[in-house]
Design an enzyme around this catalytic site. Structure first.
Site, PDB file in Angstrom:
ATOM      1  N   TYR A 158       0.856  -1.191   0.000  1.00 20.09           N
ATOM      2  CA  TYR A 158       0.000   0.000   0.000  1.00 20.09           C
ATOM      3  C   TYR A 158       0.887   1.234   0.000  1.00 20.09           C
ATOM      4  CZ  TYR A 158      -3.224   3.630   1.597  1.00 20.09           C
ATOM      5  OH  TYR A 158      -3.963   4.779   1.690  1.00 20.09           O
TER       6      TYR A 158
ATOM      7  N   GLU B  75      -3.819   7.499  -3.904  1.00 20.77           N
ATOM      8  CA  GLU B  75      -3.709   6.210  -3.219  1.00 20.77           C
ATOM      9  C   GLU B  75      -3.462   5.105  -4.239  1.00 20.77           C
ATOM     10  OE1 GLU B  75      -6.239   4.497   0.358  1.00 20.77           O
ATOM     11  OE2 GLU B  75      -7.303   4.189  -1.518  1.00 20.77           O
TER      12      GLU B  75
END
Length: 387
Positions: free
Chosen positions: A109, A198
């Site tokens: 991530y 993101e």
């Protein structure tokens, strides 16, 4: 403002970030022709909606590039997806992204966002890629690493980049690729007035190259006027119709799930109004800030917006007159109420500039209005009225 995954990936690609090859489907009639451009034997079919959790709702599928792909794409087009972010009403799929599949070795991530508290850019890294980062933060906070970078033209230096990617344990070639990606994300954030970028997941493929497998971008609404290339990416199909209408009148409006409509001037006062409604056992139906210098036309538009929500059982107007005069607000409320059938209780609390004149205008209007002395009194009265 949010954009779709395929649009975010186009921006990433423009800035040199590694993304999958794919095609975008805007109508069912395009499917068969556009699929011919895919060369991979395996593809990923992705519904394009402004919400996370698509995979669990059947909005992401790994498929063979054959006749079944055409049928699966047709089945997904127009499907209503219900995820933890859409609410029970779900979102209708009106565009698809079909990408060449990647063999995944590892998932991570990575995100960057504006950290307003420190006035820096925060990079968040985690080895728990592909999962909801909120759940990771709740269960495994030690697996989330945050590094804050000073805002500067040259972007993060090598030491800062090393800190951001240290958790990933990349090899030398991957570190070089990751450094380029970090600089690209930083530059996009500044160049495009993004508030969040993101990448989840950021993957290492079987060939050891890194790739942005999914991407999400949010942009600062207040800066859109100087970013016409971003405004062109806006998909009104993905937005709440009431919020679209509010933006036409420059009203700050967010629809919620409660039963008491709120009209307030000032974001802080609006938050306090919503809090005190909840404190007394009810839920606000919206956040609505008409602003400090609202005209009576703007107030009338705000009033109609609240009444258009079928869940609203009562309205609380809480105005502190500073730049905005209470008599102007009163005129706007009366004009709007005369144009629609006001069938729900209305409580008004006025204070500040010309509040006496405003109260007098409302008293003479023949509308069924309950006057309140303060915020606490207003909340009690509207809750009693709807019961």
């Amino acid at each position: 403002m949010n954009i779709h995954e395929h649009q975010a990936k186009d921006i990433l690609k423009e800035y040199g970030a590694p993304v999958s090859q794919g095609i975008v489907i805007f109508s069912e009639s395009e499917i068969e022709e556009k699929i011919k451009n895919l060369k991979s034997q395996e593809v990923v079919l992705k519904a394009q909606i402004h919400a996370g959790g698509r995979g669990k709702a059947g909005g992401v599928k790994l498929l063979k590039n054959d006749k079944n792909l055409i049928q699966e794409a047709k089945d997904m087009f127009g499907k209503n997806l219900v995820t933890h972010q859409t609410g029970p009403q779900g979102k209708k799929v009106k565009r698809l992204l079909i990408e060449e599949a990647s063999k995944i070795s590892k998932e991570f991530y990575l995100s960057c966002l504006v950290d307003r508290e420190s006035a820096k850019i925060a990079f968040i890294s985690s080895i728990e890629g592909g999962m909801d980062i909120e759940k990771v933060a709740e269960k495994y906070p030690e697996k989330i690493i945050t590094n804050k970078v000073e805002i500067k033209n040259e972007g993060p230096d090598q030491k800062e980049i090393n800190n951001i990617i240290s958790v990933f344990e990349f090899n030398d070639n991957q570190k070089i690729e990751a450094a380029k990606l970090i600089k690209s994300l930083y530059k996009i954030l500044l160049d495009k007035d993004a508030s969040l970028i993101e990448i989840n997941p950021l993957i290492v493929k079987n060939d050891q190259r890194i790739l942005c497998l999914d991407a999400k971008m949010n942009f600062d609404d207040n800066a859109i006027f100087r970013r016409p290339e971003i405004l062109r990416l806006r998909d009104l199909n993905e937005e709440e119709p009431a919020e679209i209408e509010a933006s036409k009148h420059e009203l700050a409006y967010i629809k919620l799930n409660g039963s008491i409509g709120c009209m307030v001037n000032g974001a802080g006062l609006a938050m306090a109004t919503m809090d005190i409604i909840k404190l007394h056992g009810e839920e606000p139906a919206n956040f609505l800030d008409v602003g400090g210098g609202a005209t009576k036309e703007k107030v009338a538009a705000a009033f109609k917006l609240i009444l258009a929500d079928k869940n609203v059982k009562g309205i609380l107007i809480n105005i502190f007159g500073g730049i905005m005069r209470c008599d102007v607000l009163a005129q706007g409320v009366i004009e709007a109420a005369n144009q629609v059938n006001l069938s729900v209780p209305l409580v008004v609390r006025l204070a500040g500039t010309n509040f006496k004149e405003g109260k007098e205008i409302l008293d003479k209007s023949n509308l069924k209005i309950l006057s309140a002395n303060d915020l606490n009194d207003a909340a009690k009265k509207i809750i009693e009225a709807i019961k």
